[in-house]
Design an enzyme around this catalytic site. Structure first.
Site, mmCIF file in Angstrom:
data_model
loop_
_atom_site.group_PDB
_atom_site.id
_atom_site.type_symbol
_atom_site.label_atom_id
_atom_site.label_comp_id
_atom_site.label_asym_id
_atom_site.label_seq_id
_atom_site.Cartn_x
_atom_site.Cartn_y
_atom_site.Cartn_z
ATOM 1 N N LYS A 12 6.480 -1.950 -5.220
ATOM 2 C CA LYS A 12 5.879 -1.482 -6.343
ATOM 3 C C LYS A 12 6.686 -0.064 -5.220
ATOM 4 C CE LYS A 12 1.211 -2.227 -5.368
ATOM 5 N NZ LYS A 12 -0.313 -1.957 -4.819
ATOM 6 N N TYR A 52 -2.993 -5.535 -13.897
ATOM 7 C CA TYR A 52 -4.468 -5.070 -13.541
ATOM 8 C C TYR A 52 -5.765 -5.166 -14.071
ATOM 9 C CZ TYR A 52 -1.774 -3.822 -9.254
ATOM 10 O OH TYR A 52 -0.799 -3.258 -8.418
ATOM 11 N N ASN A 115 0.208 1.335 -1.456
ATOM 12 C CA ASN A 115 0.759 0.156 -0.205
ATOM 13 C C ASN A 115 1.523 -0.882 -0.245
ATOM 14 O OD1 ASN A 115 -0.634 -0.769 -2.474
ATOM 15 N ND2 ASN A 115 -2.562 -1.507 -1.469
ATOM 16 N N HIS A 118 2.125 -5.643 -3.887
ATOM 17 C CA HIS A 118 1.741 -6.174 -4.401
ATOM 18 C C HIS A 118 1.410 -8.277 -4.241
ATOM 19 C CE1 HIS A 118 -0.721 -8.566 -6.863
ATOM 20 N NE2 HIS A 118 -0.436 -9.137 -8.036
#
Ligand code: GDP
Ligand code: MG
Length: 142
Positions: A12, A52, A115, A118
């Protein structure tokens, strides 16, 4: 033995900005995950909505899309036995404060939005996600 299972990973924008691409790829290679395809892209809102789709309308969706469209990212297809589960285990819990020691999110992630990585969560999702980012011709599947 199923060596043909594939999964999609994204490194990311936070990890790209923090110069962590190499460290993350090294962890995949040390685990003998076979990298079949890889590219750098900048997501737009349309692509984020496709990827998403299951999260559209959720409380965190706008934050998630703002983050995912904030910079370039690396997409790759990994292959190996039980690869979907093994990659998610290596990535750790979505919330880095709950991620197990030594996982990518525990080592590099900031919070639940930022975070770092993915990974697809099941074979159906993997197949859908791989084909959002890659054509068959871009996947070096022998
Ligand atoms: P993943 O499969 O572990 O990436 O987690 P999910 O599929 O549940 O969510 C997709 C992404 O949305 C996560 O990786 C986070 O970047 C973000 N996200 C999920 N849940 C939350 C949340 O409760 N708060 C925030 N801010 N972001 C979230
Ligand atoms: Mg998910």
């Amino acid at each position: 033995m199923d060596n043909t299972e594939k999964t999609l990973i994204l490194i990311k924008p936070d990890a790209v900005k923090n110069s962590q691409i190499g460290k993350i790829l090294e962890m995949y290679e040390k685990n003998n995950f076979n990298i079949l395809a890889m590219k750098m892209i900048w997501m737009n809102e349309k692509l984020a909505a496709k990827h998403y789709e299951e999260h559209i309308g959720k409380e965190f969706y706008t934050r998630l899309v703002d983050f995912m469209t904030s910079g370039r990212l690396v997409a790759a297809v990994l292959q190996g036995e039980d690869i979907i589960n093994r990659v998610r285990k290596l990535h750790g819990c979505t919330d880095p404060s709950k991620a197990e020691a030594g996982t990518i999110r525990q080592l590099f992630a900031t919070d639940k939005t930022h975070n770092v990585v993915h990974a697809s969560d099941c074979p159906e999702t993997a197949n859908k996600e791989i084909h959002i980012f890659f054509s068959e011709a871009e996947i070096f599947d022998n």
